[in-house]
Design a protein around this motif. Sequence first.
Motif, PDB file in Angstrom:
ATOM      1  N   PRO A 150       0.812  -1.228   0.000  1.00  0.00           N
ATOM      2  CA  PRO A 150       0.000   0.000   0.000  1.00  0.00           C
ATOM      3  C   PRO A 150       0.842   1.274   0.000  1.00  0.00           C
ATOM      4  O   PRO A 150       0.496   2.238  -0.701  1.00  0.00           O
ATOM      5  N   ASP A 151       1.932   1.302   0.767  1.00  0.00           N
ATOM      6  CA  ASP A 151       2.759   2.509   0.828  1.00  0.00           C
ATOM      7  C   ASP A 151       3.381   2.808  -0.531  1.00  0.00           C
ATOM      8  O   ASP A 151       3.351   3.942  -1.025  1.00  0.00           O
ATOM      9  N   PHE A 152       3.975   1.786  -1.132  1.00  0.00           N
ATOM     10  CA  PHE A 152       4.601   1.920  -2.448  1.00  0.00           C
ATOM     11  C   PHE A 152       3.568   2.381  -3.479  1.00  0.00           C
ATOM     12  O   PHE A 152       3.820   3.300  -4.260  1.00  0.00           O
ATOM     13  N   ALA A 153       2.407   1.733  -3.470  1.00  0.00           N
ATOM     14  CA  ALA A 153       1.366   2.060  -4.444  1.00  0.00           C
ATOM     15  C   ALA A 153       0.866   3.485  -4.271  1.00  0.00           C
ATOM     16  O   ALA A 153       0.570   4.176  -5.260  1.00  0.00           O
ATOM     17  N   LEU A 154       0.759   3.939  -3.027  1.00  0.00           N
ATOM     18  CA  LEU A 154       0.260   5.287  -2.769  1.00  0.00           C
ATOM     19  C   LEU A 154       1.180   6.343  -3.370  1.00  0.00           C
ATOM     20  O   LEU A 154       0.721   7.329  -3.956  1.00  0.00           O
ATOM     21  N   VAL A 155       2.490   6.147  -3.240  1.00  0.00           N
ATOM     22  CA  VAL A 155       3.452   7.100  -3.806  1.00  0.00           C
ATOM     23  C   VAL A 155       3.379   7.074  -5.326  1.00  0.00           C
ATOM     24  O   VAL A 155       3.315   8.127  -5.981  1.00  0.00           O
ATOM     25  N   VAL A 156       3.376   5.879  -5.912  1.00  0.00           N
ATOM     26  CA  VAL A 156       3.341   5.754  -7.369  1.00  0.00           C
ATOM     27  C   VAL A 156       2.070   6.392  -7.938  1.00  0.00           C
ATOM     28  O   VAL A 156       2.109   7.121  -8.935  1.00  0.00           O
ATOM     29  N   GLN A 157       0.939   6.122  -7.293  1.00  0.00           N
ATOM     30  CA  GLN A 157      -0.343   6.603  -7.796  1.00  0.00           C
ATOM     31  C   GLN A 157      -0.446   8.122  -7.762  1.00  0.00           C
ATOM     32  O   GLN A 157      -0.984   8.746  -8.685  1.00  0.00           O
ATOM     33  N   ASN A 158       0.062   8.737  -6.704  1.00  0.00           N
ATOM     34  CA  ASN A 158      -0.169  10.175  -6.505  1.00  0.00           C
ATOM     35  C   ASN A 158       0.966  11.074  -6.969  1.00  0.00           C
ATOM     36  O   ASN A 158       0.717  12.209  -7.377  1.00  0.00           O
ATOM     37  N   ALA A 159       2.211  10.592  -6.914  1.00  0.00           N
ATOM     38  CA  ALA A 159       3.330  11.451  -7.310  1.00  0.00           C
ATOM     39  C   ALA A 159       3.249  11.809  -8.788  1.00  0.00           C
ATOM     40  O   ALA A 159       3.468  12.962  -9.173  1.00  0.00           O
ATOM     41  N   GLY A 160       2.930  10.827  -9.621  1.00  0.00           N
ATOM     42  CA  GLY A 160       2.863  11.096 -11.051  1.00  0.00           C
ATOM     43  C   GLY A 160       1.760  12.062 -11.418  1.00  0.00           C
ATOM     44  O   GLY A 160       1.877  12.826 -12.373  1.00  0.00           O
ATOM     45  N   ARG A 161       0.663  12.045 -10.667  1.00  0.00           N
ATOM     46  CA  ARG A 161      -0.478  12.908 -10.990  1.00  0.00           C
ATOM     47  C   ARG A 161      -0.330  14.298 -10.382  1.00  0.00           C
ATOM     48  O   ARG A 161      -0.600  15.305 -11.040  1.00  0.00           O
ATOM     49  N   TYR A 162       0.075  14.377  -9.119  1.00  0.00           N
ATOM     50  CA  TYR A 162       0.042  15.661  -8.409  1.00  0.00           C
ATOM     51  C   TYR A 162       1.399  16.345  -8.304  1.00  0.00           C
ATOM     52  O   TYR A 162       1.476  17.489  -7.870  1.00  0.00           O
TER      53      TYR A 162
ATOM     54  N   LEU B  69       3.555   8.852 -16.972  1.00  0.00           N
ATOM     55  CA  LEU B  69       2.665   8.380 -15.913  1.00  0.00           C
ATOM     56  C   LEU B  69       1.255   8.929 -16.084  1.00  0.00           C
ATOM     57  O   LEU B  69       0.274   8.250 -15.781  1.00  0.00           O
ATOM     58  N   LEU B  70       1.156  10.181 -16.548  1.00  0.00           N
ATOM     59  CA  LEU B  70      -0.170  10.753 -16.777  1.00  0.00           C
ATOM     60  C   LEU B  70      -0.902  10.000 -17.898  1.00  0.00           C
ATOM     61  O   LEU B  70      -2.109   9.802 -17.834  1.00  0.00           O
ATOM     62  N   ARG B  71      -0.141   9.574 -18.910  1.00  0.00           N
ATOM     63  CA  ARG B  71      -0.762   8.792 -19.986  1.00  0.00           C
ATOM     64  C   ARG B  71      -1.166   7.409 -19.478  1.00  0.00           C
ATOM     65  O   ARG B  71      -2.162   6.847 -19.929  1.00  0.00           O
ATOM     66  N   TRP B  72      -0.388   6.885 -18.561  1.00  0.00           N
ATOM     67  CA  TRP B  72      -0.663   5.545 -18.030  1.00  0.00           C
ATOM     68  C   TRP B  72      -1.530   5.570 -16.777  1.00  0.00           C
ATOM     69  O   TRP B  72      -1.748   4.531 -16.160  1.00  0.00           O
ATOM     70  N   SER B  73      -2.015   6.749 -16.405  1.00  0.00           N
ATOM     71  CA  SER B  73      -2.717   6.869 -15.121  1.00  0.00           C
ATOM     72  C   SER B  73      -3.923   5.937 -14.982  1.00  0.00           C
ATOM     73  O   SER B  73      -4.160   5.416 -13.887  1.00  0.00           O
ATOM     74  N   PRO B  74      -4.702   5.663 -16.045  1.00  0.00           N
ATOM     75  CA  PRO B  74      -5.801   4.699 -15.856  1.00  0.00           C
ATOM     76  C   PRO B  74      -5.301   3.318 -15.442  1.00  0.00           C
ATOM     77  O   PRO B  74      -5.866   2.685 -14.540  1.00  0.00           O
ATOM     78  N   ALA B  75      -4.234   2.854 -16.094  1.00  0.00           N
ATOM     79  CA  ALA B  75      -3.680   1.543 -15.744  1.00  0.00           C
ATOM     80  C   ALA B  75      -3.083   1.557 -14.341  1.00  0.00           C
ATOM     81  O   ALA B  75      -3.262   0.607 -13.562  1.00  0.00           O
ATOM     82  N   ILE B  76      -2.384   2.642 -13.995  1.00  0.00           N
ATOM     83  CA  ILE B  76      -1.777   2.747 -12.663  1.00  0.00           C
ATOM     84  C   ILE B  76      -2.861   2.781 -11.594  1.00  0.00           C
ATOM     85  O   ILE B  76      -2.773   2.082 -10.571  1.00  0.00           O
ATOM     86  N   ASP B  77      -3.898   3.592 -11.828  1.00  0.00           N
ATOM     87  CA  ASP B  77      -4.994   3.659 -10.859  1.00  0.00           C
ATOM     88  C   ASP B  77      -5.700   2.314 -10.728  1.00  0.00           C
ATOM     89  O   ASP B  77      -6.102   1.916  -9.636  1.00  0.00           O
ATOM     90  N   GLY B  78      -5.864   1.625 -11.863  1.00  0.00           N
ATOM     91  CA  GLY B  78      -6.514   0.330 -11.820  1.00  0.00           C
ATOM     92  C   GLY B  78      -5.715  -0.687 -11.023  1.00  0.00           C
ATOM     93  O   GLY B  78      -6.265  -1.397 -10.172  1.00  0.00           O
ATOM     94  N   LEU B  79      -4.404  -0.754 -11.268  1.00  0.00           N
ATOM     95  CA  LEU B  79      -3.552  -1.701 -10.543  1.00  0.00           C
ATOM     96  C   LEU B  79      -3.484  -1.358  -9.058  1.00  0.00           C
ATOM     97  O   LEU B  79      -3.583  -2.247  -8.196  1.00  0.00           O
ATOM     98  N   CYS B  80      -3.295  -0.053  -8.756  1.00  0.00           N
ATOM     99  CA  CYS B  80      -3.232   0.367  -7.352  1.00  0.00           C
ATOM    100  C   CYS B  80      -4.574   0.127  -6.660  1.00  0.00           C
ATOM    101  O   CYS B  80      -4.614  -0.304  -5.497  1.00  0.00           O
ATOM    102  N   GLY B  81      -5.662   0.403  -7.380  1.00  0.00           N
ATOM    103  CA  GLY B  81      -6.984   0.159  -6.807  1.00  0.00           C
ATOM    104  C   GLY B  81      -7.198  -1.306  -6.481  1.00  0.00           C
ATOM    105  O   GLY B  81      -7.702  -1.652  -5.407  1.00  0.00           O
ATOM    106  N   LEU B  82      -6.796  -2.189  -7.396  1.00  0.00           N
ATOM    107  CA  LEU B  82      -6.919  -3.629  -7.147  1.00  0.00           C
ATOM    108  C   LEU B  82      -6.060  -4.056  -5.958  1.00  0.00           C
ATOM    109  O   LEU B  82      -6.483  -4.895  -5.140  1.00  0.00           O
ATOM    110  N   LEU B  83      -4.850  -3.469  -5.852  1.00  0.00           N
ATOM    111  CA  LEU B  83      -3.975  -3.804  -4.728  1.00  0.00           C
ATOM    112  C   LEU B  83      -4.596  -3.364  -3.406  1.00  0.00           C
ATOM    113  O   LEU B  83      -4.635  -4.134  -2.429  1.00  0.00           O
ATOM    114  N   PHE B  84      -5.111  -2.130  -3.370  1.00  0.00           N
ATOM    115  CA  PHE B  84      -5.748  -1.630  -2.144  1.00  0.00           C
ATOM    116  C   PHE B  84      -6.959  -2.481  -1.757  1.00  0.00           C
ATOM    117  O   PHE B  84      -7.146  -2.834  -0.594  1.00  0.00           O
TER     118      PHE B  84
END
Length: 217
Positions: free
Chosen positions: A23-35, A188-203
């Motif tokens: 969860p910690d790793f995924a949270l950084v990956v998911q949000n750093a690229g977007r924000y 990462l912004l282009r891949w954000s749907p895939a990243i969000d999907g993978l992180c969402g599934l992990l969470f």
Amino acid sequence: MNDIAPLITLLAVHIVALMSPGPDFALVVQNAGRYGRQTGIAIAFGLSLGILIHSILSLTGASLLIQQHPALFTLLQVAGGSYLLWLGTGALKSVFALLTKPRDLAQVNPMPARLIANRRQAMLKGFTTNILNPKALVFFLSLLSTLVPAGMPLSGKIVAIALLWLTAFLWFALLAWLLTGQRMQQRLLRWSPAIDGLCGLLFVTIGGTILYQAVIR
């Protein structure tokens, strides 16, 4: 000198655990690229504060007290599992909303995500994700009780706690920094749907597992 070997072993195990997907790793990956970088580093600081609290609780025996009282530990499991489940469903809903939009509209409007308004909110999100994770409580309790000798002086235990906190912050901050270079952030912004999907599934998977374990307890 006798305290150096346990500290080195403790640090090595901790670094391996930090690099493992979770969860910690995924949270950084998911949000750093977007924000952006500042948000990523704020999340890293919040995560490291959670690790600091877990380390202190483990060395003072408070974590053992929580684990040995089923009601307290179950309460932590329910809170942590529910929070991770909430993060996961939010990410998956964002992906679903994007995929169900007309193509042109989806390109005009970015993915509807739960916004992080400022660095304080980002830090709190990182801290909450780590501190409410019962797996982190069990990990640090077993790690410190195994690798930190009972006879280690207070100064050695303070050094151990400081190393765990500093290593966590530097790793997650480095991860956020690497993910927010101009070219990488565009990808990462282009891949954000895939990243969000993978992180969402992990969470959702981890949160659901924690809730299931709480129920069967």
